[in-house]
Design an enzyme around this catalytic site. Sequence first.
Site, mmCIF file in Angstrom:
data_model
loop_
_atom_site.group_PDB
_atom_site.id
_atom_site.type_symbol
_atom_site.label_atom_id
_atom_site.label_comp_id
_atom_site.label_asym_id
_atom_site.label_seq_id
_atom_site.Cartn_x
_atom_site.Cartn_y
_atom_site.Cartn_z
ATOM 1 N N SER B 31 0.733 -0.967 -0.071
ATOM 2 C CA SER B 31 0.037 0.202 0.208
ATOM 3 C C SER B 31 0.946 1.524 0.260
ATOM 4 C CB SER B 31 -1.146 0.264 1.133
ATOM 5 O OG SER B 31 -1.377 -1.327 1.088
ATOM 6 N N SER B 541 -28.348 3.821 -32.638
ATOM 7 C CA SER B 541 -26.960 2.437 -32.330
ATOM 8 C C SER B 541 -25.854 3.757 -32.058
ATOM 9 C CB SER B 541 -26.146 2.293 -34.247
ATOM 10 O OG SER B 541 -26.574 2.998 -34.553
#
Lengths: 316, 632
Positions: B31, B541
Amino acid sequence: MTSPPMPDSPQPGHSGTADLTHLRRLEAESIHIFREVAAQFRKPVMLYSIGKDSSVMLHLALKAFWPSKPPFPFMHVDTTWKFREMIEFRDRRAKELGLDLIVHINEEGVRDGIGPLSHGSAVHTDIMKTQGLKQALNKHGFDAAFGGARRDEEKSRAKERVFSFRTATHRWDPKNQRPELWRLYNGRIKDGESIRVFPLSNWTEFDIWQYIYLEKIPVVPLYFAKPRPVIQRSGSLLMVDDDRMTLQPGEVLEERWVRFRTLGCYPLTGAIESRAQTLPEVIREMLLTRTSERQGRLIDSDQAASMEVKKQEGYF
Amino acid sequence: MVKHMEAPAEAGSYLLQHEQKDLLRFITCGSVDDGKSTLIGRLLFDSKLLLEDQLTALEKDSSRYGTTGSGELDLALLVDGLADEREQGITIDVAYRFFATEKRKFIVADTPGHEQYTRNMATGASMADLAVLLVDARKGLLPQTRRHSYIVSLLGIKHVVLAINKMDAVSWDRDTYERMVAEYREFAIKLDIPNVTCIPVSALLGDNITRRSSAMPWYDGATLIDHLEEVEVGGDVTSAPFRMPVQWINRPDQDFRGYSGTIASGMVSPGDSIVIAPSGRTSKIERIVTSGGDLQQAVANQAVTITLADEVDVSRGDVLADSKIPPESSDQFSVHILWMSADAMLPGRPYLLRIGSIMVGAQITEIKYTVNVNTLEHTAARHIDLNEVGVCNLALDRPIPFDPYRKNRDMGGFILIDRITNATVGCGMISFALRRASNIHWQALKVGKADRAGLKQQKPCIVWFTGLSGAGKSTIANLVERNLFELGRHTVLLDGDNIRHGLTKNLGFTAEDRVENIRRVAEVAKLMTEAGLIVLVSLISPFRSERQMAREIVPPGEFLEVFVDAPLEVCRTRDPKGLYKKAYAGELPNFTGIDSPYEPPVDADLHLNSADQTLEACGEAVLAMLSQRGIV
């Protein structure tokens, strides 16, 4: 069958059924990259800058396609300020190997009288090298260009991909790079875009020298020490390679035993004092030395984070 | 020229010793602030790989950006390469580092810790044999620790070192260490990581990195560097069956035909029987050619050129394989997908897939579930977002040879590429082939498309009208069909609104459903061209990818894209169905142009400006194009 001549090279080394040695692994990975480019691109080119990394890259290219010749030309972007011995070496190797060699010079830069002594390293490198390179790539319409950069050279290089995407204006965007996984390389581009390819990404300076030794690869004699005419300028030892370099007040031309760890434009390339005349001596000296190879390069330190900026603008 | 004189004895033996080293690739993950960059800086520093000019630069940088206090060297600055990273104090991309000891060479992929850069971790892990996972002794195991472990196991890394760092900050406390070890081992059991080694370290001070810690006499295991030097990670790659994806055909002249590639697994010798997948033809290895002479044997990871005893058809993408243990072939798979793009993965969307030396069209047909990488729980999902992992069904345009990823990374690992941007948008790993693939065959038909079209004396095609709602698509398509009808052409008009009453009744207007809607209409349009018809499609579309897919499922030249272009304001004013009014009132979510994107075509076959032209003129322009293309 007309195969390109190859220097004697030993059998790829692996001890029986065990793993390959690290050099053979690196060699195989580079060959894989060369072949992938040949298969994926319409018109690749190899940037040949005459130095030790280019010598290794050329050797690997010959191996990758043998017994065929490399299916692409080689190109040198000549700034007109290279060491004379580099140009002699380039022309001799091209002839010996029957290479398709393109030499490109930025004629606009020549017309404007651009040079490192009159304009400084930043302007000279930008116009004669970076702009010259872009001109040449555009002129020939190359869609992939091999370069000899290694990740161990410099911090921003450490993050470079093997297939490094460039926009139609040759820019590199370090924050928007394509993820690169396994041995899979994504060479898909649109018209005008290109990919810079770095087959030596995972090699270190030591690997390069070791491989040159192992494979008996010819390199420019400037890497080996001998007495050469030099002057001291701005803390560097510069070789006076022709009469364009004139002495400034207080400077003394003297003959010293020197060699070069890296090769570029002679007024921008610092020599080191050395007596290493053979490859093992050079390697031994390198193991004992306490400075990195790019230290002799005056172009890396001319502005903060300078290499990263140059790379974004299209430098290799 | 190089002088290859006899090496002085010491340099010569040194070179010989270094030539015999092998290579270990590992990744470091952790981390933010776990001290990962400091750890790598420490490895470089302690193995004396820092050179004078780098140290000078480091001293300068430490006083400018450093976080370790005045006078101290901040080793992390050695590793954080890009200018942004130095300023923000975070690592944002994969960086590669190199160092060597007396025994081994190391390539380290330094991969970033925070969540949004998971894709970089997968990148680093794909070539690594071992992972060093850094955790902060003060914080314990974090969600990111689990996430990283999961990705490490997903990418097939079998060796994990859990380096519990900042032991100096917890007074070298053994209980803290033991608690974290126990907790981690319990978690690792659920993952396929057979080898876990835990080491308590302080990267800042160097304890148990290269030097044994006198502060932690209770720890009797290896230091980090000792472990990295000794650990055996290779397994026996050469005992696996021979596989070589053919990369490049080596054909210098008529007399030589070689197949170049990198051996993915196993070993090979002249005389070995091989099978060419997926064709299934067999042959024998004749020669293994290199510039240094023919080889009697080649092993995994070597890049070679092979010639075969028979003249057989082999091309890039084929796999040369052990004939006794050939790879399977299939076009449908169960896979894990790790998504690497900010645009979510949508089922049904066409992508390009690269595996080995093969490139093939691919679609995710179904998302089974996504995996919560912190808890390993499964969640139902309709798309996969950036940095998410999903288990999916994958369908390819044609069968490919493969091995499951856990058996062979090169034969089972793939990347997905966006067809429009060409970006690498995801990676995946094949688990197994779906049985359905091998049980569905193509039925040969006696009457073909050309026969049917011939009977009608016309050229079938798809005229695809795309544009915003209200742009005039349906009106123009109707005018065009009326004209074609009068010319005696056989046509059909598939109108988006009408289709939604039947074929796509079960779909809504989310991005996922729009993709499926377009896929169905495109497939129906294709079937109708096979019937010999001129097919007019009127459909918003909105996505380029799907229109591209519709273009590519029919032969080149049969798909004609007509962009009916009108500004949103014009469409809104026209609003023939009262939809914009509802959408602006918030009653119609996912309305194209308002809260759902429209990606205009970049190279439409015909671009109609329906705001400036009458719809009749637009219709005539379409007919003119059809005439120009030889359709009418």
